[in-house]
Design a protein around this motif. Structure first.
Motif, short mmCIF file in Angstrom:
data_model
loop_
_atom_site.label_atom_id
_atom_site.label_comp_id
_atom_site.label_asym_id
_atom_site.label_seq_id
_atom_site.Cartn_x
_atom_site.Cartn_y
_atom_site.Cartn_z
N GLY A 301 101.98 62.68 -18.41
CA GLY A 301 102.82 62.95 -17.73
C GLY A 301 102.47 62.86 -16.36
N ASN A 302 101.45 63.18 -15.95
CA ASN A 302 100.80 62.79 -14.73
C ASN A 302 100.66 61.39 -14.39
OD1 ASN A 302 100.23 65.47 -14.28
ND2 ASN A 302 97.84 65.42 -14.22
N MET A 303 100.37 60.66 -15.26
CA MET A 303 100.28 59.18 -15.02
C MET A 303 101.91 58.60 -14.89
SD MET A 303 98.21 56.61 -14.74
CE MET A 303 96.68 57.00 -15.65
N GLN A 304 102.53 59.25 -15.61
CA GLN A 304 104.04 58.83 -15.10
C GLN A 304 104.34 59.14 -13.83
OE1 GLN A 304 106.44 57.16 -17.32
NE2 GLN A 304 107.28 57.03 -15.35
N ILE A 305 103.91 60.42 -13.34
CA ILE A 305 104.10 60.74 -11.85
C ILE A 305 103.46 59.83 -11.05
CG2 ILE A 305 103.54 62.48 -10.26
CD1 ILE A 305 103.82 64.67 -12.31
N ILE A 306 102.36 59.39 -11.33
CA ILE A 306 101.65 58.44 -10.42
C ILE A 306 102.30 56.90 -10.37
CG2 ILE A 306 99.74 56.68 -10.72
CD1 ILE A 306 98.77 59.33 -9.42
N GLY A 362 86.74 43.94 -8.77
CA GLY A 362 87.72 45.04 -8.44
C GLY A 362 87.98 45.14 -7.09
N GLU A 363 87.56 44.30 -6.35
CA GLU A 363 87.84 44.35 -4.75
C GLU A 363 89.51 44.33 -4.53
OE1 GLU A 363 85.64 42.23 -6.23
OE2 GLU A 363 83.80 42.82 -5.09
N GLY A 364 89.96 45.39 -3.74
CA GLY A 364 91.29 45.30 -3.31
C GLY A 364 91.86 46.28 -4.29
N PHE A 365 91.11 47.18 -5.37
CA PHE A 365 91.95 48.12 -6.12
C PHE A 365 91.08 49.41 -5.53
CE2 PHE A 365 92.67 44.39 -8.44
CZ PHE A 365 93.70 44.69 -9.32
N VAL A 366 91.74 50.37 -6.22
CA VAL A 366 91.25 51.92 -6.09
C VAL A 366 91.71 52.59 -7.37
CG1 VAL A 366 93.38 52.67 -5.08
CG2 VAL A 366 91.50 54.08 -4.57
N ARG A 367 90.48 53.36 -7.67
CA ARG A 367 90.62 54.38 -8.78
C ARG A 367 90.66 55.91 -8.44
NH1 ARG A 367 85.97 55.50 -13.17
NH2 ARG A 367 85.76 57.30 -11.64
N LEU A 368 91.80 56.24 -9.08
CA LEU A 368 92.11 57.89 -8.90
C LEU A 368 92.05 58.52 -10.10
CD1 LEU A 368 95.12 57.55 -6.69
CD2 LEU A 368 92.70 57.52 -5.75
N SER A 369 91.07 59.61 -10.05
CA SER A 369 90.97 60.64 -11.28
C SER A 369 92.35 61.62 -11.04
CB SER A 369 89.74 61.14 -11.35
OG SER A 369 89.64 61.89 -12.19
N ILE A 370 93.03 61.42 -11.99
CA ILE A 370 94.29 62.36 -11.98
C ILE A 370 94.49 63.30 -13.23
CG2 ILE A 370 95.50 60.53 -11.03
CD1 ILE A 370 96.99 60.10 -13.87
N GLY A 371 93.30 63.61 -13.63
CA GLY A 371 93.10 64.75 -14.99
C GLY A 371 93.08 65.98 -14.51
N MET A 372 94.24 66.65 -13.65
CA MET A 372 94.28 67.80 -12.97
C MET A 372 95.52 68.51 -12.89
SD MET A 372 94.81 66.16 -8.99
CE MET A 372 93.15 65.35 -9.06
N PRO A 373 95.67 69.82 -12.77
CA PRO A 373 96.72 70.49 -12.48
C PRO A 373 97.87 69.78 -11.76
CG PRO A 373 94.92 71.91 -12.73
CD PRO A 373 94.33 70.70 -12.48
N ARG A 374 99.00 69.83 -12.08
CA ARG A 374 100.20 69.27 -11.41
C ARG A 374 100.15 69.38 -10.00
NH1 ARG A 374 103.85 67.82 -16.05
NH2 ARG A 374 102.04 66.62 -16.44
N GLU A 375 100.02 70.97 -9.74
CA GLU A 375 100.03 71.28 -8.18
C GLU A 375 99.19 70.21 -7.39
OE1 GLU A 375 98.65 75.27 -5.98
OE2 GLU A 375 99.04 75.34 -8.13
N LEU A 377 97.76 67.49 -8.37
CA LEU A 377 98.21 66.18 -8.14
C LEU A 377 99.34 65.78 -7.04
CD1 LEU A 377 97.94 63.16 -9.32
CD2 LEU A 377 99.67 64.09 -10.92
N LEU A 378 100.36 66.74 -7.20
CA LEU A 378 101.41 66.44 -6.32
C LEU A 378 101.12 66.79 -4.94
CD1 LEU A 378 104.23 68.47 -8.39
CD2 LEU A 378 103.80 66.13 -8.16
N GLU A 379 100.14 67.61 -4.50
CA GLU A 379 99.53 67.77 -2.98
C GLU A 379 98.88 66.62 -2.82
OE1 GLU A 379 98.58 68.96 0.54
OE2 GLU A 379 99.79 69.78 -0.75
N ALA A 380 98.23 65.97 -3.44
CA ALA A 380 97.35 64.71 -3.27
C ALA A 380 98.19 63.75 -3.00
CB ALA A 380 96.46 64.59 -4.34
#
Length: 395
Positions: A301-306, A362-375, A377-380
């Motif tokens: 669900g977090n990934m869908q938000i992303i 990988g140049e020009g990419f960014v990796r975000l770790s999103i395994g977190m409470p939705r509150e 993630l949405l703030e980020a």
């Protein structure tokens, strides 16, 4: 059933990801930063694991330990039940983390100056395990076709031959993209390794987090002979967030290959396990599967938000993920270089991992770790949106 929305104070537990000192010294951020760099999750650990660790802590003795049968039974049952993978007790060796184990593997099966192959972009410690032990690193770039990675079998075979590759360190599912390799792809890979006498080291530590409509195939189920030509690296660390307990293990059916690594571990004095590792693994595998399934749904669900969020930013393109809690985002049309990208995230008070960390490609990419409470993630994402709107206004 489980409260994955609960925000826990990970600073209290000296979590490296949340350390005020690390946030300041490494990223130049303040204590209100939201870290999205380190590949661990920010949920409260499964209740059964907490209970098992509290029970073990109450005993009061924390001296040298050993690996009891209940550990082997839990590992064997988990792999059979969850992945339809047959394992015997003698094939299993508990180690002190996958990264350090890769160093021992390189030391055990190759000599200085010999070639080791990886696919890129790749988790940087793969390269470090090769180069820090004075072996030659060779990289086969993944093909990025329509925002999805594919293996370049022709290039891999060429390199195996021309560079006399002895060892191939392979990531399944792939980090950083979350790509799940198909059974057909894995079969073809195994065929190459067997044909050219290349020992396959398959890192499957991200396999515990596979989205519900995806199918993961363990390398041993893709080819009838590859188990005798490979080392399987496994761990509950990603799925159950046990990285601090050093709960990784390897599985090696071939007795000659297994004995070679065991001798190397003796040379490195890898002996008794972490005193809390075994109860944590047993509780994870035997009592926490329902927690894991619920967490996977939450992360998906977090990934869908992303996906939905970055769909509104035309300069960013999220690579569709099939597993894990890591978002791999193409921002080449957004930032002119990584320095500009880093300044952007610093202003947003967020951490991330720049694409150049992943060896090459990988140049020009960014990796975000999103395994977190939705509150969180949405703030980020709110912070990202705010900084993005500022930049658009300046144009």
């Amino acid at each position: 059933m489980y409260n994955l929305d609960k925000v826990i104070d990970r600073k209290q537990g000296n979590a490296r990801k949340w350390s005020n000192q690390v946030l300041k010294e490494k990223f130049g951020l303040n204590e209100d930063a939201i870290p999205m760099d380190l590949a661990d999750i920010d949920f409260e650990v499964a209740p059964a694991i907490q209970k098992a660790l509290m029970k073990r802590a109450s005993i009061g003795g924390y001296s040298y330990s050993y690996v009891p049968d209940e550990f082997y039974e839990a590992v064997i049952d988990w792999n059979q039940r969850r992945y339809d993978t047959y394992i015997e007790k003698d094939w299993i060796k508990l180690t002190f983390g996958t990264v350090s184990t890769l160093h021992y593997i390189v030391q055990a099966y190759t000599e200085k100056g010999e070639g080791v192959l990886i696919n890129t972009p790749a988790y940087d410690p793969f390269a470090e395990a090769v180069e820090h032990n004075e072996r030659k690193l060779f990289c086969s770039s993944l093909i990025n076709r329509d925002n999805r990675y594919y293996l370049d079998f022709e290039d891999m075979e060429r390199q195996m031959i021309e560079n006399e590759i002895k060892l191939f360190i392979f990531c399944s599912p792939q980090n950083p993209s979350g790509r799940i390799w198909t059974k057909e792809e894995l079969f073809q890979l195994a065929e190459l390794c067997i044909r050219h006498n290349v020992l396959l080291v398959c890192d499957e530590i991200h396999r515990d987090i596979v989205y519900k409509n995806q199918t993961f195939t363990s390398i041993w189920n893709a080819h009838p002979e590859i188990s005798q030509h490979s080392v399987l690296c496994l761990s509950p660390n990603k799925g159950f967030n046990l990285g601090g307990l050093k709960t990784s293990y390897v599985v090696i059916p071939n007795p000659a290959i297994r004995e070679t690594l065991l001798l190397q571990l003796q040379k490195n004095s890898i002996t008794s396990p972490h005193v809390f590792a075994v109860p944590a693994i047993v509780a994870a595998y035997n009592e926490s599967e329902d927690w894991l399934d619920e967490m996977i749904d939450y992360v998906e669900g977090n990934m869908q938000i992303i996906d939905d969020f970055f769909a509104e930013i035309p300069e960013a393109k999220v690579m569709p993920s099939e597993s894990s809690f890591l978002a791999w985002i193409d921002v080449r049309d957004w930032f002119k270089d990584e320095a500009e990208m880093q300044r952007f995230f610093r202003r947003a008070n967020l951490t991330m991992v720049v694409g150049s960390y992943f060896v090459q490609d990988g140049e020009g990419f960014v990796r975000l770790s999103i395994g977190m409470p939705r509150e969180l993630l949405l703030e980020a994402l709110s912070r990202i949106k705010k900084e993005y709107n500022k930049s658009v206004e300046l144009v």
